[in-house]
Write a protein that holds these residues in place. Structure first.
Motif, PDB file in Angstrom:
ATOM      1  N   ASP A   8      -1.228   9.721 -11.174  1.00  0.00           N
ATOM      2  CA  ASP A   8      -1.331   8.753 -10.079  1.00  0.00           C
ATOM      3  C   ASP A   8      -0.826   9.307  -8.742  1.00  0.00           C
ATOM      4  O   ASP A   8       0.108   8.744  -8.149  1.00  0.00           O
ATOM      5  CB  ASP A   8      -0.551   7.488 -10.446  1.00  0.00           C
ATOM      6  N   PRO A   9      -1.406  10.395  -8.216  1.00  0.00           N
ATOM      7  CA  PRO A   9      -0.884  10.979  -6.970  1.00  0.00           C
ATOM      8  C   PRO A   9      -0.929  10.031  -5.775  1.00  0.00           C
ATOM      9  O   PRO A   9       0.014  10.002  -4.974  1.00  0.00           O
ATOM     10  CB  PRO A   9      -1.772  12.206  -6.753  1.00  0.00           C
ATOM     11  N   GLU A  10      -1.987   9.252  -5.640  1.00  0.00           N
ATOM     12  CA  GLU A  10      -2.078   8.359  -4.491  1.00  0.00           C
ATOM     13  C   GLU A  10      -1.064   7.221  -4.589  1.00  0.00           C
ATOM     14  O   GLU A  10      -0.439   6.836  -3.592  1.00  0.00           O
ATOM     15  CB  GLU A  10      -3.497   7.792  -4.381  1.00  0.00           C
ATOM     16  N   GLY A  11      -0.878   6.695  -5.800  1.00  0.00           N
ATOM     17  CA  GLY A  11       0.135   5.657  -5.979  1.00  0.00           C
ATOM     18  C   GLY A  11       1.526   6.178  -5.688  1.00  0.00           C
ATOM     19  O   GLY A  11       2.338   5.497  -5.058  1.00  0.00           O
ATOM     20  N   ARG A  12       1.826   7.391  -6.138  1.00  0.00           N
ATOM     21  CA  ARG A  12       3.143   7.978  -5.892  1.00  0.00           C
ATOM     22  C   ARG A  12       3.368   8.222  -4.404  1.00  0.00           C
ATOM     23  O   ARG A  12       4.475   8.040  -3.893  1.00  0.00           O
ATOM     24  CB  ARG A  12       3.289   9.274  -6.689  1.00  0.00           C
ATOM     25  N   ARG A  13       2.332   8.635  -3.697  1.00  0.00           N
ATOM     26  CA  ARG A  13       2.460   8.845  -2.248  1.00  0.00           C
ATOM     27  C   ARG A  13       2.854   7.547  -1.553  1.00  0.00           C
ATOM     28  O   ARG A  13       3.794   7.514  -0.747  1.00  0.00           O
ATOM     29  CB  ARG A  13       1.140   9.364  -1.666  1.00  0.00           C
ATOM     30  N   HIS A  14       2.150   6.477  -1.852  1.00  0.00           N
ATOM     31  CA  HIS A  14       2.450   5.194  -1.206  1.00  0.00           C
ATOM     32  C   HIS A  14       3.820   4.662  -1.629  1.00  0.00           C
ATOM     33  O   HIS A  14       4.565   4.126  -0.800  1.00  0.00           O
ATOM     34  CB  HIS A  14       1.366   4.174  -1.550  1.00  0.00           C
ATOM     35  N   ARG A  15       4.163   4.789  -2.925  1.00  0.00           N
ATOM     36  CA  ARG A  15       5.449   4.283  -3.397  1.00  0.00           C
ATOM     37  C   ARG A  15       6.609   5.002  -2.722  1.00  0.00           C
ATOM     38  O   ARG A  15       7.599   4.370  -2.332  1.00  0.00           O
ATOM     39  CB  ARG A  15       5.553   4.438  -4.920  1.00  0.00           C
ATOM     40  N   GLU A  16       6.487   6.319  -2.580  1.00  0.00           N
ATOM     41  CA  GLU A  16       7.590   7.071  -1.985  1.00  0.00           C
ATOM     42  C   GLU A  16       7.762   6.718  -0.511  1.00  0.00           C
ATOM     43  O   GLU A  16       8.882   6.495  -0.041  1.00  0.00           O
ATOM     44  CB  GLU A  16       7.368   8.573  -2.146  1.00  0.00           C
ATOM     45  N   ALA A  17       6.655   6.647   0.230  1.00  0.00           N
ATOM     46  CA  ALA A  17       6.747   6.306   1.653  1.00  0.00           C
ATOM     47  C   ALA A  17       7.349   4.921   1.849  1.00  0.00           C
ATOM     48  O   ALA A  17       8.201   4.703   2.732  1.00  0.00           O
ATOM     49  CB  ALA A  17       5.370   6.397   2.302  1.00  0.00           C
ATOM     50  N   ASP A  18       6.937   3.972   1.017  1.00  0.00           N
ATOM     51  CA  ASP A  18       7.462   2.607   1.136  1.00  0.00           C
ATOM     52  C   ASP A  18       8.941   2.554   0.777  1.00  0.00           C
ATOM     53  O   ASP A  18       9.742   1.905   1.462  1.00  0.00           O
ATOM     54  CB  ASP A  18       6.665   1.674   0.214  1.00  0.00           C
ATOM     55  N   ALA A  19       9.324   3.259  -0.297  1.00  0.00           N
ATOM     56  CA  ALA A  19      10.714   3.207  -0.749  1.00  0.00           C
ATOM     57  C   ALA A  19      11.662   3.819   0.281  1.00  0.00           C
ATOM     58  O   ALA A  19      12.731   3.265   0.538  1.00  0.00           O
ATOM     59  CB  ALA A  19      10.861   3.921  -2.093  1.00  0.00           C
ATOM     60  N   VAL A  20      11.296   4.956   0.879  1.00  0.00           N
ATOM     61  CA  VAL A  20      12.224   5.575   1.830  1.00  0.00           C
ATOM     62  C   VAL A  20      12.363   4.718   3.089  1.00  0.00           C
ATOM     63  O   VAL A  20      13.446   4.650   3.689  1.00  0.00           O
ATOM     64  CB  VAL A  20      11.824   7.025   2.186  1.00  0.00           C
ATOM     65  N   ARG A  21      11.297   4.033   3.482  1.00  0.00           N
ATOM     66  CA  ARG A  21      11.412   3.138   4.642  1.00  0.00           C
ATOM     67  C   ARG A  21      12.384   1.997   4.335  1.00  0.00           C
ATOM     68  O   ARG A  21      13.239   1.646   5.158  1.00  0.00           O
ATOM     69  CB  ARG A  21      10.033   2.591   5.019  1.00  0.00           C
ATOM     70  N   ARG A  22      12.253   1.391   3.149  1.00  0.00           N
ATOM     71  CA  ARG A  22      13.137   0.285   2.786  1.00  0.00           C
ATOM     72  C   ARG A  22      14.575   0.761   2.592  1.00  0.00           C
ATOM     73  O   ARG A  22      15.526   0.093   3.005  1.00  0.00           O
ATOM     74  CB  ARG A  22      12.636  -0.386   1.513  1.00  0.00           C
TER      75      ARG A  22
END
Length: 297
Positions: free
Chosen positions: A46-60
């Motif tokens: 799931d590379p695309e899911g991991r990309r979005h999850r990581e970007a969202d998590a670091v912002r939060r």
């Protein structure tokens, strides 16, 4: 942050050049020559899911006051999904000495005291967004991370039953991969990197991940079973079923044949254990046997 409007080549012109590639099973990373940023290309699961999850998590996480990398750019290309992160100061935690392990566990406890936030509306799942239409239960969230082939293994039903008590645990925000190299310590602060496995689930999942990585890395580093820092690991909350699940998740993501190297009785014994020191000894024995059988770290 630049999101999706540039290619990797254009990001390299802005933040690179990037050199010294480090290739892992699910990602390739390169550091910028000036040391200011890092390019990460996601691969495998799931590379695309991991990309979005990581970007969202670091912002939060940054909003909560945690020291995390800034997402400088992110997007997709022929090479896959990718992000560019700012580099942070600090030295990765180590496990070579008992003192280093104690400092690592101290950092984990202080971090999770801040990280494991919960709310009444939080539901289990990958990432921190909670977009899922039909929320999974806590046990099902963990089981869903194992590949479908695991359902045919003789230990599946017993593991699923053993995980059921997790349904009464609070759902919290998880980092998902609190291994020592993802915690960077310096004199003034602790920084946390690699948030792609961020999730919402039982807090004990993060603690089981910490214990598993400690046991595995010490054994693969040459420490004999029975010589690990069990007294330090018992400072962390414990769950035998979640520890068994974490061991199986590791095997499931190694070579296709490795998942068949674990005996059902060993899974049952670990999942049924309610005494942390005995469970950690069982985990060490299992990992040691798997290492001897040639399972890659």
């Amino acid at each position: 942050m630049i999101d999706g409007d540039v290619t990797v080549h254009e990001a390299e012109l802005l933040y690179g050049p990037f050199v010294r590639a480090t290739v892992k099973p699910y990602a390739m990373t390169q550091r910028a020559v000036d040391g200011g940023s890092l390019l990460k290309v996601y691969a495998g699961v799931d590379p695309e899911g991991r990309r979005h999850r990581e970007a969202d998590a670091v912002r939060r996480a940054a909003h909560w006051g945690l020291s995390v990398p800034e997402v400088l750019a992110t997007g997709r290309c022929d090479a896959g999904s990718w992000s560019v992160f700012s580099m942070l100061p600090g030295v990765p935690c180590g496990v070579r000495t008992e003192r280093a392990i104690k400092e690592y566990i101290d950092h984990v406890i202080r971090l999770t005291d801040r990280l494991h936030q919960s709310s009444r509306d939080l539901t289990p799942g990958s990432g921190w967004g909670g977009e899922r239409e039909s929320p999974a239960t806590q046990p099902q969230f963990l089981l869903d991370q194992l590949s479908p082939r695991c359902r045919e293994r003789p230990w599946w039903a017993a593991l699923a039953e053993a995980l059921q008590p997790l349904e009464s645990h609070p759902v919290v925000y998880l980092h998902g991969d609190l291994k020592p190299e993802h915690l960077l310590a310096d004199d003034s602060q602790l920084s946390v990197v690699d948030w792609e496995a961020s999730a919402r689930g039982p807090a004990v999942a993060d603690y089981a991940d910490v214990v598993f990585h400690l046991v595995r890395d010490l054994l693969y580093g040459g420490v004999k079973p029975g010589c690990g820092p069990i007294d330090l690991m018992t400072r962390l909350p414990f769950s035998g079923p979640v520890l068994a699940w974490r061991l199986l998740l590791w095997l499931d993501r190694r070579r296709p044949q490795d998942i068949d190297l674990i005996a059902a009785r060993d899974v049952h014994q670990l999942a049924a254990e309610d005494h942390a020191p005995a469970a950690y000894a069982s985990l060490a024995a299992a990992v040691s046997a798997l290492r001897a059988a040639g399972v890659p770290r």
